[in-house]
Design an enzyme around this catalytic site. Structure first.
Site, PDB file in Angstrom:
ATOM      1  N   GLN A 167       0.854  -1.188   0.000  1.00 12.78           N
ATOM      2  CA  GLN A 167       0.000   0.000   0.000  1.00 12.78           C
ATOM      3  C   GLN A 167       0.887   1.234   0.000  1.00 12.78           C
ATOM      4  OE1 GLN A 167      -2.683   0.520   3.340  1.00 12.78           O
ATOM      5  NE2 GLN A 167      -2.963   2.689   2.860  1.00 12.78           N
ATOM      6  N   ASP A 179      -1.995  -7.349   4.580  1.00  9.57           N
ATOM      7  CA  ASP A 179      -1.865  -5.974   5.042  1.00  9.57           C
ATOM      8  C   ASP A 179      -0.799  -5.304   4.179  1.00  9.57           C
ATOM      9  OD1 ASP A 179      -1.234  -3.596   6.328  1.00  9.57           O
ATOM     10  OD2 ASP A 179      -1.128  -4.472   8.340  1.00  9.57           O
ATOM     11  N   CYS A 204      -6.272   1.792   2.546  1.00  9.64           N
ATOM     12  CA  CYS A 204      -6.108   0.440   3.092  1.00  9.64           C
ATOM     13  C   CYS A 204      -7.334  -0.425   2.824  1.00  9.64           C
ATOM     14  CB  CYS A 204      -5.778   0.479   4.573  1.00  9.64           C
ATOM     15  SG  CYS A 204      -6.988   1.347   5.592  1.00  9.64           S
ATOM     16  N   HIS A 239      -7.186   0.930  10.465  1.00  9.59           N
ATOM     17  CA  HIS A 239      -6.552   0.256   9.337  1.00  9.59           C
ATOM     18  C   HIS A 239      -7.302  -1.022   8.969  1.00  9.59           C
ATOM     19  CE1 HIS A 239      -3.288  -0.669   6.626  1.00  9.59           C
ATOM     20  NE2 HIS A 239      -3.117  -1.857   7.182  1.00  9.59           N
TER      21      HIS A 239
END
Length: 204
Positions: A59, A154, A65, A139
């Protein structure tokens, strides 16, 4: 995606309410607060980005996110979710199939179709979305079954994170246990929420 698949709120981790969700559940999108506690006590086993059969991307766009979590979930469940041929998602995944996680992030930054879709959806709903430059500690990550493991995706990490064994029928209950570990780590915080991508209609 096929209209058979829908996003729905997960209101509780109690078994009775989890059992009410339609099956199969392809993934969970989990939002949690990034704090000193969460950063000091990571959960799970780090895997390399090159793990076989896994699509991983970084990211690089602030406050994207949720979009990155969605892309991780859909990319790793493409065979199950029936992506429309020649759609924005189909073209993006075809374009980035052999790219590195960093290259995928850069392509996402400039992909006109994805950016248009992101901006359009971000303005829907009842809550104002933060702009790209605003700071937030909340997040999104994706949890899904890949190769018989619960994998966490993630975009801040260098690769997926394994949270142990699972299978198609136990994925939801096993993932709930993982989420409970996140929540126990920050038991003084209430800023947690879960959305499931499941085949069927929400019962709530």
């Amino acid at each position: 995606l096929s209209t058979q698949w829908n996003f729905m709120d997960v209101f509780s981790l109690d078994k009775e309410l989890l059992d009410m969700l339609p099956k199969p559940v392809a993934c969970l999108l989990f939002i949690y607060p990034i704090t000193d506690k969460s950063e000091a006590a990571p959960i799970g086993e780090k895997l390399p980005a090159s793990t076989e059969g896994v699509y991983f991307m970084k990211q690089t766009v602030s406050n994207a996110c949720g979009t990155v979590a969605l892309l991780h979930a859909i990319a790793n469940k493409r065979d199950q979710l029936q992506i429309e041929k020649d759609s924005t998602l189909d073209k993006f995944f075809a374009k980035t199939k052999d790219s590195t996680p960093e290259e995928r992030a850069k392509i996402m930054e400039t992909d006109e179709g994805l950016n248009t879709a992101h901006e359009s959806v971000a303005t829907e709903g009842q809550t104002s979305a933060p702009d790209r430059e605003s700071r937030t500690n909340l997040h999104y990550i994706a949890l899904l079954n890949r190769g018989g493991k619960i994998l966490e995706f993630d975009g801040r990490r260098d690769g997926p994170v394994s949270h142990g064994d699972t299978n198609e029928s136990n994925f939801l209950a096993d993932s709930a246990t993982v989420v409970q570990k996140f929540m126990a780590r920050q038991s003084d915080d209430l800023n947690f929420s879960i959305v499931a991508l499941a085949k069927g209609e929400s019962p709530f």
